[in-house]
Write an enzyme that holds these catalytic residues in place. Sequence first.
Site, PDB file in Angstrom:
ATOM      1  N   ARG A 144       0.842  -1.197   0.000  1.00 62.84           N
ATOM      2  CA  ARG A 144       0.000   0.000   0.000  1.00 62.84           C
ATOM      3  C   ARG A 144       0.879   1.249   0.000  1.00 62.84           C
ATOM      4  O   ARG A 144       2.013   1.223   0.481  1.00 62.84           O
ATOM      5  CB  ARG A 144      -0.911   0.018   1.235  1.00 62.84           C
ATOM      6  CG  ARG A 144      -1.783  -1.226   1.388  1.00 62.84           C
ATOM      7  CD  ARG A 144      -2.501  -1.221   2.730  1.00 62.84           C
ATOM      8  NE  ARG A 144      -3.352  -2.385   2.901  1.00 62.84           N
ATOM      9  CZ  ARG A 144      -2.961  -3.524   3.483  1.00 62.84           C
ATOM     10  NH1 ARG A 144      -1.718  -3.645   3.947  1.00 62.84           N
ATOM     11  NH2 ARG A 144      -3.796  -4.533   3.606  1.00 62.84           N
ATOM     12  N   LYS A 168      -1.221  -2.295   9.008  1.00 70.32           N
ATOM     13  CA  LYS A 168      -2.395  -2.701   9.762  1.00 70.32           C
ATOM     14  C   LYS A 168      -2.043  -3.601  10.941  1.00 70.32           C
ATOM     15  O   LYS A 168      -2.710  -4.593  11.214  1.00 70.32           O
ATOM     16  CB  LYS A 168      -3.405  -3.389   8.832  1.00 70.32           C
ATOM     17  CG  LYS A 168      -3.909  -2.458   7.724  1.00 70.32           C
ATOM     18  CD  LYS A 168      -5.166  -2.938   7.061  1.00 70.32           C
ATOM     19  CE  LYS A 168      -5.686  -1.889   6.094  1.00 70.32           C
ATOM     20  NZ  LYS A 168      -6.943  -2.271   5.440  1.00 70.32           N
ATOM     21  N   HIS A 238      -2.746   2.607  -5.936  1.00 70.95           N
ATOM     22  CA  HIS A 238      -3.416   1.331  -5.716  1.00 70.95           C
ATOM     23  C   HIS A 238      -3.568   0.537  -7.010  1.00 70.95           C
ATOM     24  O   HIS A 238      -3.747  -0.685  -6.970  1.00 70.95           O
ATOM     25  CB  HIS A 238      -4.788   1.557  -5.070  1.00 70.95           C
ATOM     26  CG  HIS A 238      -5.005   0.743  -3.834  1.00 70.95           C
ATOM     27  ND1 HIS A 238      -4.196   0.849  -2.722  1.00 70.95           N
ATOM     28  CD2 HIS A 238      -5.913  -0.222  -3.530  1.00 70.95           C
ATOM     29  CE1 HIS A 238      -4.620   0.004  -1.790  1.00 70.95           C
ATOM     30  NE2 HIS A 238      -5.652  -0.659  -2.272  1.00 70.95           N
ATOM     31  N   ARG A 241      -0.884  -1.910  -7.137  1.00 68.36           N
ATOM     32  CA  ARG A 241      -1.152  -2.995  -6.187  1.00 68.36           C
ATOM     33  C   ARG A 241      -2.131  -3.997  -6.810  1.00 68.36           C
ATOM     34  O   ARG A 241      -1.919  -5.214  -6.733  1.00 68.36           O
ATOM     35  CB  ARG A 241      -1.719  -2.403  -4.898  1.00 68.36           C
ATOM     36  CG  ARG A 241      -2.144  -3.429  -3.823  1.00 68.36           C
ATOM     37  CD  ARG A 241      -2.494  -2.661  -2.551  1.00 68.36           C
ATOM     38  NE  ARG A 241      -3.218  -3.446  -1.575  1.00 68.36           N
ATOM     39  CZ  ARG A 241      -2.645  -4.224  -0.662  1.00 68.36           C
ATOM     40  NH1 ARG A 241      -1.333  -4.368  -0.639  1.00 68.36           N
ATOM     41  NH2 ARG A 241      -3.378  -4.880   0.227  1.00 68.36           N
ATOM     42  N   HIS A 264      -3.660  -9.056   3.313  1.00 68.23           N
ATOM     43  CA  HIS A 264      -5.100  -9.117   3.563  1.00 68.23           C
ATOM     44  C   HIS A 264      -5.380  -9.996   4.775  1.00 68.23           C
ATOM     45  O   HIS A 264      -4.862 -11.111   4.870  1.00 68.23           O
ATOM     46  CB  HIS A 264      -5.835  -9.716   2.351  1.00 68.23           C
ATOM     47  CG  HIS A 264      -5.975  -8.767   1.200  1.00 68.23           C
ATOM     48  ND1 HIS A 264      -6.236  -9.171  -0.090  1.00 68.23           N
ATOM     49  CD2 HIS A 264      -5.895  -7.400   1.151  1.00 68.23           C
ATOM     50  CE1 HIS A 264      -6.304  -8.117  -0.876  1.00 68.23           C
ATOM     51  NE2 HIS A 264      -6.105  -7.040  -0.155  1.00 68.23           N
ATOM     52  N   TYR A 273      -9.648 -10.660  -7.146  1.00 67.03           N
ATOM     53  CA  TYR A 273      -8.751 -10.715  -8.301  1.00 67.03           C
ATOM     54  C   TYR A 273      -9.060 -11.908  -9.201  1.00 67.03           C
ATOM     55  O   TYR A 273      -8.749 -11.877 -10.396  1.00 67.03           O
ATOM     56  CB  TYR A 273      -7.293 -10.723  -7.834  1.00 67.03           C
ATOM     57  CG  TYR A 273      -6.954  -9.456  -7.091  1.00 67.03           C
ATOM     58  CD1 TYR A 273      -6.886  -8.232  -7.763  1.00 67.03           C
ATOM     59  CD2 TYR A 273      -6.750  -9.457  -5.710  1.00 67.03           C
ATOM     60  CE1 TYR A 273      -6.619  -7.058  -7.085  1.00 67.03           C
ATOM     61  CE2 TYR A 273      -6.484  -8.278  -5.031  1.00 67.03           C
ATOM     62  CZ  TYR A 273      -6.421  -7.078  -5.719  1.00 67.03           C
ATOM     63  OH  TYR A 273      -6.164  -5.907  -5.050  1.00 67.03           O
TER      64      TYR A 273
END
Length: 292
Positions: A144, A168, A238, A241, A264, A273
């Site tokens: 990210r 995260k 993004h 990404r 994720h 995807y």
Amino acid sequence: MDFISDYESWLTREKRAAVNTLNSYLRDVRQFSLWAKEEHLSLPQVSQSDITRYTQHLERKGKSNATVVRCVAALKSFYTYMMSVHAVALNPAKGLAPNRVERKLPAILSNREVDLFLEQPDPSDSKGCRDKAMLELLYATGIRVSELISLDVQDLNLSANFLRCRGKGKERVVPLYKGAVKALAAYVNDVRPRLLDSLEETALFVNMNGERMSRQGFWKIVKCYQDKAGIHKDITPHTLRHSFAAHLLENGADLKSIQEMLGHADISATQIYTQVVNQKLRDVYAKAHPRA
């Protein structure tokens, strides 16, 4: 008691919320708090019917379905905090199910468009060398933009061809291809030392003033090279990404590995995807098959 300030601390310390999540949830909760005050309701008094009335209020104001869904998610989070401090016994937002947002498939670049985009920075000057290193790294790892600008020099291991990334609240290791390693080595060894404003600066990527690159600064860099490449698709950080993930999947990578590299928490976020790749195949079929 200032519930919203304490909620902000709870999101930051307990939940380790990403900056974007933190900002959007706080904005939604503050707006709800203003509405509740106009309705002569204190936050602990709010019922599920009150939140339903609020979502209807947002819809009447012309707010998008996505905004309403996000607001309900923010209020569920806020009242989870309120339960944790015993301010309420039940979560009034729990069980609310506004209309689901139709999830749009992420836009990706073709292999040729990626090559064209990455060819734009001129590595013969300091800025171009730095920019090429950043863009190659972004496509090599799929990290990210917030993770990219947060990288420190010590997160990069060029001899072992990998990057250590924290996002995260979790840490992951992502491999690097040779082209990215070459671009990063040129930047780290030759350019970064000349750009630094202070030898104490730990940031991997710095701006032309020698300070840590900002999100806004990197966004402008991406837009600049999109224009130079003449690519008509809207390219954001993004986009690279998304392209990283879709291209890995097209070339045989398994979803679990892609999930780990993207960071994720839930594989359902990675499964989008599969839809992207399937849609691409359908488009190729529709254009190429003589009876399609």
